[in-house]
Design an enzyme around this catalytic site. Structure first.
Site, PDB file in Angstrom:
ATOM      1  N   TRP A 325      -8.978  11.108  -0.076  1.00 31.97           N
ATOM      2  CA  TRP A 325      -8.284  12.370  -0.335  1.00 31.97           C
ATOM      3  C   TRP A 325      -7.098  12.534   0.623  1.00 31.97           C
ATOM      4  O   TRP A 325      -6.053  13.056   0.239  1.00 31.97           O
ATOM      5  CB  TRP A 325      -9.242  13.544  -0.174  1.00 31.97           C
ATOM      6  CG  TRP A 325      -8.618  14.899  -0.383  1.00 31.97           C
ATOM      7  CD1 TRP A 325      -8.510  15.574  -1.563  1.00 31.97           C
ATOM      8  CD2 TRP A 325      -8.002  15.739   0.603  1.00 31.97           C
ATOM      9  NE1 TRP A 325      -7.874  16.780  -1.372  1.00 31.97           N
ATOM     10  CE2 TRP A 325      -7.544  16.907  -0.055  1.00 31.97           C
ATOM     11  CE3 TRP A 325      -7.789  15.622   1.967  1.00 31.97           C
ATOM     12  CZ2 TRP A 325      -6.900  17.949   0.617  1.00 31.97           C
ATOM     13  CZ3 TRP A 325      -7.142  16.649   2.645  1.00 31.97           C
ATOM     14  CH2 TRP A 325      -6.708  17.790   1.967  1.00 31.97           C
ATOM     15  N   HIS A 326      -7.263  12.052   1.838  1.00 30.26           N
ATOM     16  CA  HIS A 326      -6.216  12.239   2.843  1.00 30.26           C
ATOM     17  C   HIS A 326      -4.996  11.362   2.602  1.00 30.26           C
ATOM     18  O   HIS A 326      -3.904  11.686   3.089  1.00 30.26           O
ATOM     19  CB  HIS A 326      -6.774  11.967   4.243  1.00 30.26           C
ATOM     20  CG  HIS A 326      -7.585  13.096   4.796  1.00 30.26           C
ATOM     21  ND1 HIS A 326      -8.933  13.241   4.524  1.00 30.26           N
ATOM     22  CD2 HIS A 326      -7.250  14.155   5.574  1.00 30.26           C
ATOM     23  CE1 HIS A 326      -9.378  14.320   5.139  1.00 30.26           C
ATOM     24  NE2 HIS A 326      -8.385  14.889   5.768  1.00 30.26           N
ATOM     25  N   GLY A 327      -5.147  10.288   1.883  1.00 40.46           N
ATOM     26  CA  GLY A 327      -3.973   9.463   1.641  1.00 40.46           C
ATOM     27  C   GLY A 327      -4.295   8.141   0.983  1.00 40.46           C
ATOM     28  O   GLY A 327      -5.427   7.644   1.060  1.00 40.46           O
TER      29      GLY A 327
END
Length: 483
Positions: A325-327
């Site tokens: 989700w963060h990258g």
């Protein structure tokens, strides 16, 4: 438009005056002010992405209505999956397409096949992960019969696009925010003053701690091959403080600003660096995201119920997805997996709920055991942050490898050591204030309230002085805008 910008300093008072003194007679007029302000706020980033925000809002709004109108479960399921697929599809195209295309090309290259994938040259729409998750939770809650569809399009649009949380959270739930938007808000002086204190501390964390730690973290990480192991540890520590000050600072400002409008947002940080184990850390770090994954992914998968294999599987899924989700980078995925490895022993020994209460509650100092536990947990978290900050896996592995070399036992040396020593003194002040305020919702909630007025205002003025002393001439974006 950044919180830490002159534009926002002009924008906020104007919205405040319109909200409380011009369009204050009904909650509908107040919501209309918030909606217009929120769309203007978002358009200041890039007006072209307004169409994506509007489409996402309308998609989930009409999906919710259609699901409630459906007379049989199959129709309801069709509308539900249509919304899920389109929402995740947009998120996948903008955020993950290039990652998957390049990863596929790299994989087949090992067997002698050369691919030249078509790559998208697009900018990631700011806040897309956050407002997409707002919509997803709303649709899922309707599908699970937890809530009814909202019929007022303005109220729903404010829920999705409310400007304090639009671009970097907290990730709100319809069950929490929508009811507040459907009643007339009355100005509460004490709540507004508390909001101002939280905004003040949020700016301190962002402008003084995060932005100044970032200078040294960037310098060391970007030239890690030139530094000793001890200096690389300093770089990792600077980044740990940077990301906490940056993201929790944003959350404090967002929650404080929302209090000015009589709306409470979900808490997002609860002094996570005072955690005694990794499970406690994840209950206190980015709370709105952790609880989102818990409620909408972890529990549906079975949570910690079932046999050992299910527990292990669910743990790696939840942390892996959180990292992704963060990258779109293997470093984020490995960061998530590493945290799963940290968490797994606690889960398997049923000690993941051991440290529920606040550390050293009612005491000035922690015990030696608590101090050791906090130090160990912080060290593990900092090690994981190296993967989060590194540009690629090889960079992270080389960085850690150099830390555990003979140069670990040298004195750290890097440019502007004098400035760093001054910053370290301010960091100590920051840690003391956070420690003293750890039993409250934010650090300044109760600190100084019982002091003599002169000392209380001297304390606030001192914080403002530090902000003025350490503020950069350039506006620095918040880290989580890229997610």
């Amino acid at each position: 438009m950044l919180f830490n910008s002159l534009d926002f300093a002009l924008f906020l008072p104007i919205v405040f005056v319109l909200y409380w003194f011009v369009f204050h007679k009904t909650y509908k007029s107040q919501n209309l002010v918030l909606l217009v302000a929120s769309y203007f706020f978002y358009a200041c980033w890039d007006w072209r992405f307004m169409f994506l925000l509007l489409f996402s809002t309308l998609l989930d709004y009409f999906t919710g209505l259609k699901m409630c109108e459906s007379t049989n479960h199959n129709n309801k399921k069709i509308w539900f999956w249509l919304s899920i697929i389109i929402n995740l599809g947009f998120l996948g195209v903008f955020k993950y397409y290039n990652f998957f295309a390049q990863s596929l090309a790299d994989s087949v290259a090992h067997i002698g096949i050369t691919l030249h994938p078509w790559m998208l040259d697009i900018v990631l729409p700011v806040g897309i992960s956050f407002y997409t998750f707002h919509g997803l939770s709303y649709v899922i809650d309707i599908y699970k019969n937890r809530i009814k569809a909202e019929k007022n399009i303005v109220d729903y649009a404010v829920f999705v696009s409310y400007f304090p949380l639009l671009v970097a959270g907290p990730i709100e739930r319809a069950t929490h925010l929508l009811p507040q938007l459907q009643i007339k808000r009355s100005f509460n002086y004490q709540n507004a003053v508390d909001g101002m204190r939280q905004i003040l501390w949020g700016f301190f964390k962002k402008v003084v701690i995060a932005d100044n730690c970032a200078r040294f973290a960037d310098m060391i990480f970007n030239n890690s091959e030139d530094y000793s192991g001890s200096t690389l540890i300093a770089g990792a520590l600077f980044f740990s403080l940077q990301i906490y000050g940056d993201f929790s600072g944003y959350s404090d400002i967002a929650i404080g600003v929302s209090k000015l409008f009589g709306i409470d947002l979900l808490r997002n940080f609860a002094f996570p660096y005072f955690s005694r184990d990794i499970a406690e850390f994840w209950r206190r770090w980015h709370i709105s995201l952790s609880s989102w994954f818990r409620d909408y992914l972890y529990f549906p998968l079975g949570g910690s119920q079932g046999n050992t294999w299910i527990k292990v599987r669910n743990t790696f899924i939840i942390f892996g997805v959180s990292g992704f989700w963060h990258g779109a980078n293997w470093t984020f995925i490995f960061w998530g997996i590493l945290n799963a490895l940290y968490f797994l022993p606690l889960l398997l020994t049923q000690k993941n709920r051991t440290n529920i209460d606040i550390v050293a509650k009612g005491k000035v100092f922690p015990s030696l055991k608590e101090l050791f536990q906090m130090t160990t947990t912080f060290a593990l978290v900092t090690l994981a942050w190296i993967f989060f900050r590194a540009e690629k896996m090889s960079h992270a592995l080389n960085y850690i490898g150099e830390i555990f070399s003979s140069s670990l036992f040298t004195i750290p040396k890097f440019e502007k050591m004098g400035v760093a020593l001054t910053l370290i003194q301010v960091i100590l002040f920051f840690i003391i204030v956070e420690w003293l305020g750890r039993e409250n919702k934010h650090a300044l909630e109760k600190i100084g309230l019982k002091w003599n007025r002169f000392f209380r205002w001297f304390f606030y003025t001192f914080i403002l002085f530090l902000i003025g002393m350490f503020i950069s001439n350039e506006e620095t974006p918040f880290i989580y805008f890229q997610f």
